[in-house]
Design a protein around this motif. Structure first.
Motif, PDB file in Angstrom:
ATOM      1  N   UNK A 221       0.833  -1.201   0.000  1.00 48.71           N
ATOM      2  CA  UNK A 221       0.000   0.000   0.000  1.00 48.71           C
ATOM      3  C   UNK A 221       0.868   1.253   0.000  1.00 48.71           C
ATOM      4  N   UNK A 222       0.564   2.155  -0.929  1.00 47.29           N
ATOM      5  CA  UNK A 222       1.258   3.437  -0.975  1.00 47.29           C
ATOM      6  C   UNK A 222       0.235   4.562  -0.977  1.00 47.29           C
ATOM      7  N   UNK A 223       0.708   5.769  -0.774  1.00 48.94           N
ATOM      8  CA  UNK A 223      -0.199   6.911  -0.648  1.00 48.94           C
ATOM      9  C   UNK A 223      -0.951   7.157  -1.954  1.00 48.94           C
ATOM     10  N   UNK A 224      -0.239   7.097  -3.081  1.00 51.08           N
ATOM     11  CA  UNK A 224      -0.880   7.359  -4.367  1.00 51.08           C
ATOM     12  C   UNK A 224      -1.984   6.364  -4.681  1.00 51.08           C
ATOM     13  N   UNK A 225      -1.690   5.078  -4.498  1.00 50.25           N
ATOM     14  CA  UNK A 225      -2.694   4.052  -4.766  1.00 50.25           C
ATOM     15  C   UNK A 225      -3.882   4.155  -3.825  1.00 50.25           C
ATOM     16  N   UNK A 226      -3.602   4.477  -2.569  1.00 49.37           N
ATOM     17  CA  UNK A 226      -4.685   4.612  -1.592  1.00 49.37           C
ATOM     18  C   UNK A 226      -5.598   5.779  -1.942  1.00 49.37           C
ATOM     19  N   UNK A 227      -5.016   6.882  -2.385  1.00 49.73           N
ATOM     20  CA  UNK A 227      -5.835   8.034  -2.779  1.00 49.73           C
ATOM     21  C   UNK A 227      -6.680   7.717  -4.011  1.00 49.73           C
ATOM     22  N   UNK A 228      -6.116   6.964  -4.950  1.00 45.82           N
ATOM     23  CA  UNK A 228      -6.896   6.559  -6.135  1.00 45.82           C
ATOM     24  C   UNK A 228      -8.061   5.664  -5.733  1.00 45.82           C
ATOM     25  N   UNK A 229      -7.791   4.725  -4.837  1.00 48.50           N
ATOM     26  CA  UNK A 229      -8.863   3.846  -4.367  1.00 48.50           C
ATOM     27  C   UNK A 229      -9.930   4.637  -3.618  1.00 48.50           C
ATOM     28  N   UNK A 230      -9.486   5.617  -2.835  1.00 47.70           N
ATOM     29  CA  UNK A 230     -10.447   6.451  -2.105  1.00 47.70           C
ATOM     30  C   UNK A 230     -11.317   7.252  -3.074  1.00 47.70           C
ATOM     31  N   UNK A 231     -10.722   7.712  -4.175  1.00 49.40           N
ATOM     32  CA  UNK A 231     -11.484   8.447  -5.182  1.00 49.40           C
ATOM     33  C   UNK A 231     -12.537   7.548  -5.827  1.00 49.40           C
TER      34      UNK A 231
END
Length: 320
Positions: A48-58
């Protein structure tokens, strides 16, 4: 139909249904690219990384928005209005083709010349929906299995029963393109919005979640930043389309109820209580949508007077 074939048809069907509205997804896809390339190297833990987590949150945010719109009272009221098919009455229906010419079309007030194979309402040709050109692409599904059972159980005349059964079984939808076979304008909108597009919405939502979870399910195969970014963009695109599909269902249903004021729908949606719809319908449907939801100002009254000279067939084009 293979899963891969169905997956390939889904984005094509979304573009066919939403057309230029799909460009709304471009800024969100670019945002996903920025997340992956700007914050993709910031590891939280494990894969898990910040970029992927933000995309999933979007993605989750967009899908949640679509779900919230579906739970609105106005959405449910419009769905009830169309699912009840108030245009289908004893005065407008006929089982036999011989009685069609004696009936007045409930949509146009003209003499009927065609009969809907689904609700048996007799309508004039401008109020009749003909099968869309992409309907044969992919798989079609029978819309009314319950009605087919009722026809088999209640029909006394074998010839009429067989005719009605064939009509019911031939009445199908294509969920990948959101299309319906030949029927009246009311059934076309009702079953397209609340059957075909509902299926397309579920399919799109599932594919969006699958694409967003692939980097975590098989990280050893999806380990390049380009591949992860492509998956994130595809997931965000599909999630955005979910929101647009729900908004299209909402706006086309409202537009339909407004252009046929003589039909007695159960719920009368007051636009003064839904100011957002006054802006949303013109955005989704164009000028004809703006006329349909116009208020009582002088300019709007002028538009309403002009709209009386627009043919019924022209008005119904805004629903496609």
């Amino acid at each position: 139909m293979t899963l891969l074939y169905a997956f390939g048809l889904t984005p094509i069907g979304l573009i066919y249904q939403l057309r230029a509205k799909t460009f709304i997804a471009i800024p969100l896809c670019l945002l996903a690219v920025g997340f992956q390339y700007g914050l993709g190297d910031s590891i939280i833990f494990g894969e898990y990384n910040v970029g992927g987590t933000l995309c999933d949150a979007l993605v989750v945010l967009l899908l949640s928005l679509a779900f919230v719109v579906r739970q609105l009272n106005v959405y449910k009221e419009l769905r009830d209005n169309l699912k009840e098919r108030p245009w289908c009455t004893k005065e407008t229906c006929a089982v036999s083709n011989d009685a069609i010419s004696a009936i007045e079309c409930p949509f146009s007030g003209l003499g009927a010349s065609m009969r809907c194979p689904n609700c048996y309402t007799c309508v004039a040709s401008p109020a009749y929906h003909f099968e869309d050109r992409f309907h044969a692409v992919g798989k079609q599904y029978v819309v009314n299995w319950e009605r087919a059972k009722d026809v088999m159980r209640t029909s006394k005349d074998p010839k009429i029963g067989r005719q009605l059964l064939d009509e019911v079984l031939d009445y199908r939808c294509n969920p990948y393109f959101g299309t319906i076979t030949d029927c009246c304008a009311g059934c076309a909108l009702s079953d397209r919005n609340y059957f075909a597009l509902d299926m397309l919405l579920v399919i799109t939502c599932v594919y969006s979640l699958i694409l967003s979870s692939i980097p975590y399910v098989i990280p050893s195969y999806i380990n390049s930043k380009v591949a992860v970014t492509v998956l994130s963009c595809a997931s965000v695109f599909l999630a955005t389309c979910c929101v647009l599909i729900v908004l299209k269902i909402l706006c086309t249903s409202l537009y339909f109820c407004k252009i046929f004021p003589d039909i007695k729908f159960r719920h009368d949606v007051d636009l003064d209580e839904h100011w957002a719809l006054r802006k949303l319908v013109p955005f989704m449907l164009g000028r004809k949508g703006a006329v349909a939801v116009a208020g009582s100002s002088l300019q709007n009254r002028i538009h309403n007077e002009k709209s009386k000279f627009v043919s019924l067939a022209s008005k119904l084009k805004a629903l496609h």
